[in-house]
Design an enzyme around this catalytic site. Structure first.
Site, PDB file in Angstrom:
ATOM      1  CE1 TYR A  14      -3.789   2.395   0.511  1.00 41.89           C
ATOM      2  CE2 TYR A  14      -2.399   3.348   2.218  1.00 41.89           C
ATOM      3  CZ  TYR A  14      -3.507   3.420   1.393  1.00 41.89           C
ATOM      4  OH  TYR A  14      -4.333   4.531   1.445  1.00 41.89           O
ATOM      5  CB  SER A  15       3.761   2.290   2.059  1.00 37.67           C
ATOM      6  OG  SER A  15       3.122   2.174   3.322  1.00 37.67           O
TER       7      SER A  15
END
Length: 240
Positions: free
Chosen positions: A147-148
């Site tokens: 996600y990051s």
């Protein structure tokens, strides 16, 4: 609630069936815009043209833009809000599928939709693109590597595309929300959620309406000299 004048404008919002994207749609409509949404779900608002599809399909992205133009005659605004959180795993627990599924929706999907919109915006000499990234794309969240990374990709994509389009009349900006009270947030593990909220100096999560107001501003004609910019909305977690 402040509104912007979107009379005569047409917006395409991805992920518009829920969360901050749905709230952005409300603001666009309140300002007089016609709105379509590309999502795997359809919402209940009969005034929105719901286009069911996958943002990470190049064909679906192109079709959504073509359908919007065919229905409303133009496309002025694109908001890319569709995303998935993925699971909360430590690095060695992240599978190939975990990585690829999150990057596919959150990064590739934004690229496909931006590219499709640009095809019709540039010839007309006007457009506003708002890509929804995340504070995770600036700082990285532990146990949320895919996600990051995907949200960092959105930030870089926005900056690069904005420079490509500078002078065309199409402005491209991104917002980096902190934790926001949507079902999306609560898909994180309790451990990850505790970490995320503990990092917010204001001591609370944001409301979707707060993010939608920033999106509406960036999609408005009031923005004339900001492009490639990252607008922070993290409650003080990041002050850059």
């Amino acid at each position: 609630m402040n509104t912007y004048d979107f009379a005569g404008r047409v917006a395409l919002v991805t992920g518009g069936a829920g969360g901050m994207a749905a709230k952005a749609i409300e603001l666009f409509k309140a300002g007089g815009a016609k709105v379509a949404s590309l999502d795997i779900r359809t919402g209940g608002d009969p005034d929105v043209r719901w286009l069911k599809g996958d943002v990470a399909s190049s064909a679906d992205a192109e079709s959504a833009v073509a359908d919007t133009v065919a229905e409303f005659g133009r496309l002025d605004i694109l908001v890319c809000g569709a995303a998935i959180p993925g699971g909360s795993f430590r690095t060695l627990e992240v599978t190939d599928e975990d990585w690829e599924s999150v990057m596919r929706i959150n990064a590739t999907g934004v690229f496909y939709c931006n590219r499709a919109a640009v095809r019709v915006m540039v010839p007309r000499g006007y457009g506003r693109i708002v890509n929804v990234a995340s504070i995770a794309g600036k700082e990285g969240n532990p146990m949320e590597i895919p996600y990051s990374a995907s949200k960092a990709a959105v930030i870089a994509l926005t900056k690069a595309l904005a420079k490509d389009l500078a002078g065309t009349g199409v402005l491209v900006n991104t917002i980096t929300p902190g934790p926001t009270a949507t079902p999306f947030l609560y898909e994180s593990s309790p451990e990850a959620l505790d970490y995320i909220v503990s990092r917010v100096p204001m001591g609370r999560v944001a409301q979707p309406e707060e993010m939608a107001k920033i999106i509406a501003f960036l999609a408005s004609e009031d923005v004339t000299f900001s492009t490639g910019a990252v607008f922070d909305a993290s409650g003080g977690r990041a002050v850059y």
